[in-house]
Design a protein around this motif. Structure first.
Motif, PDB file in Angstrom:
ATOM      1  N   PRO A 192       2.688  -5.142  -4.777  1.00  0.00           N
ATOM      2  CA  PRO A 192       3.809  -4.937  -5.709  1.00  0.00           C
ATOM      3  C   PRO A 192       5.090  -4.514  -5.010  1.00  0.00           C
ATOM      4  CG  PRO A 192       2.190  -3.176  -5.917  1.00  0.00           C
ATOM      5  CD  PRO A 192       1.567  -4.226  -5.056  1.00  0.00           C
ATOM      6  N   LEU A 229       6.756  -7.643  -4.211  1.00  0.00           N
ATOM      7  CA  LEU A 229       7.334  -8.215  -5.432  1.00  0.00           C
ATOM      8  C   LEU A 229       8.663  -7.544  -5.764  1.00  0.00           C
ATOM      9  CD1 LEU A 229       4.179  -8.487  -7.751  1.00  0.00           C
ATOM     10  CD2 LEU A 229       5.170 -10.254  -6.286  1.00  0.00           C
ATOM     11  N   TYR A 262       4.681 -14.315  -6.711  1.00  0.00           N
ATOM     12  CA  TYR A 262       4.558 -13.996  -8.135  1.00  0.00           C
ATOM     13  C   TYR A 262       3.442 -14.809  -8.802  1.00  0.00           C
ATOM     14  CZ  TYR A 262       8.320 -10.630  -8.595  1.00  0.00           C
ATOM     15  OH  TYR A 262       9.075  -9.486  -8.515  1.00  0.00           O
ATOM     16  N   TRP A 295       0.349 -12.950  -7.980  1.00  0.00           N
ATOM     17  CA  TRP A 295       0.239 -11.753  -8.818  1.00  0.00           C
ATOM     18  C   TRP A 295      -0.246 -12.118 -10.221  1.00  0.00           C
ATOM     19  CZ3 TRP A 295       0.132  -6.701  -7.909  1.00  0.00           C
ATOM     20  CH2 TRP A 295       0.339  -5.802  -8.956  1.00  0.00           C
ATOM     21  N   TRP A 347       3.550  -2.667 -13.520  1.00  0.00           N
ATOM     22  CA  TRP A 347       3.858  -2.018 -12.252  1.00  0.00           C
ATOM     23  C   TRP A 347       5.275  -1.475 -12.371  1.00  0.00           C
ATOM     24  CZ3 TRP A 347       7.754  -2.303  -8.688  1.00  0.00           C
ATOM     25  CH2 TRP A 347       7.589  -1.484  -7.572  1.00  0.00           C
TER      26      TRP A 347
END
Length: 361
Positions: A61, A64, A142, A145, A215
């Motif tokens: 994360p 990200l 992404y 994820w 997140w």
């Protein structure tokens, strides 16, 4: 206990639940404990922290967030190249204050991605194609994820089915309603909300669907959760949307915790549990400048959502055993009407942009 004392206490009691027994799969007692903890959290709060240290590398994360930072730092004209106006008015970039909640502009910008659809048609709401920033590595990271959150969604759903006492056959029926999730992933950029601003970074709302995995950046005091407490007489003008049935209560903060996602349930769980679980109001008042990535694990677009027998049994204090099954006429009245998730979603998204074309919030 004063309202201030109650709020301080409540802020420290949002439960932290470790999903590891369901990831590792060899700890039967641990799985039952986790399932029971999720059930209790859904009854009490509709929100909980999910400890995902066994599932997610903290660097994932963080990367990200770095990619989000790179995109939102681009000139406005560059960001507008993937505007929602280019597609189905749902997939793509939304400029600052383009999102609207409860009729008031939200002080954030964002990018929305949805489950890809067969035969996309950008003239139909929700049925266009995802628009990806040109930032190197953005799409690959992404999409990875999203795959990870989809798998987590099925895992948490299985734990919740166990917490409700569902049989294997009942779980398979429920799984079939979410195994092709019409998921949504948002990347949100929050500029600091001015201290004298009477608006919100994101206004008070409930999530539409099934499970939200958030997140969050390290900013404290940003995400606030509304806990109804009918016994409290609190003067709280303007802080809660004026909706029929909203009880008195308090706002508590759900500050980020290391190695945890914030998880909350959406309105489909209200229907599945015949009102036993409630989707909880929440809002964002972000005084920092940072990024948050909510992933919405939703039912299949065509799923017919209806009260589950397992929830009805609990409401009647029933216990299902292999020796005896209670006939349908013994179950409590179904107070929630069935709904097709896609129809529900399409009705909800309209009017959530200043363009009036809709978005998922």
């Amino acid at each position: 206990m004063s309202p201030r004392d109650f709020a301080a206490l409540a802020a420290s009691t949002l439960p932290v639940i470790n999903i590891a027994p369901w990831i590792e799969g060899h700890d039967h007692k641990g799985r039952l404990s986790t399932a029971a903890a999720i059930h209790a959290a859904c009854l009490e709060y509709g929100f909980f922290y999910l400890d995902v240290s066994s599932y997610i590398d903290p660097e994932e994360p963080e990367e990200l967030a770095r990619l989000a930072r790179e995109f939102f730092a681009l000139p406005q004209a560059e960001k507008e190249k993937i505007s929602i106006a280019n597609q189905d008015h749902a997939r793509g970039y939304q400029r600052l204050k383009e999102n609207v909640t409860m009729g008031k502009a939200d002080n954030h910008e964002g990018i929305d991605f949805y489950r890809p659809v067969e035969e996309p048609d950008k003239t139909k709401l929700l049925w266009g194609e995802n628009q990806w920033p040109a930032v190197p590595g953005f799409r690959a990271r992404y999409e990875a994820w999203a795959d990870k959150m989809k798998a987590l969604g099925l895992t948490v759903m299985h734990a919740m089915a166990t917490g409700l006492g569902m049989s294997d056959a009942e779980w398979e029926d429920l799984r079939a309603q979410v195994d092709d999730s019409f998921w949504v992933m948002r990347v949100i950029g929050y500029p600091p909300l001015p201290n004298d601003d009477d608006g919100f970074s994101c206004g008070a709302h409930k999530d539409y669907g099934c499970l939200t995995f958030l997140w969050a950046d390290p900013t404290r005091g940003a995400l606030q959760v509304y806990l109804p407490q009918p016994f409290l007489a609190i003067e709280n003008p303007g802080m809660v949307p004026r909706q029929e049935g909203i009880e008195q209560g308090v706002w508590i903060t759900a500050d980020p915790l290391p190695n945890c996602l914030v998880c909350n349930i959406g309105e489909m769980w209200e229907i599945w549990t015949n009102g036993m679980y409630k989707s909880t109001l929440h809002r964002v008042i972000h005084r920092g400048s940072n990024y948050r990535i909510p992933f919405f694990f939703e039912p299949n677009f065509t799923a017919n959502i209806a009260p589950l027998d397992a929830a009805l049994r609990i409401q009647e204090g029933m216990v299902l055993t292999t020796e005896k099954r209670h006939p349908a006429e013994e179950l409590p009245e179904k107070i929630y009407e069935p709904t097709v998730y896609g129809d529900f979603l399409l009705k909800k998204v309209g009017g959530n942009f200043v363009t009036g074309k809709g978005k998922y919030d």
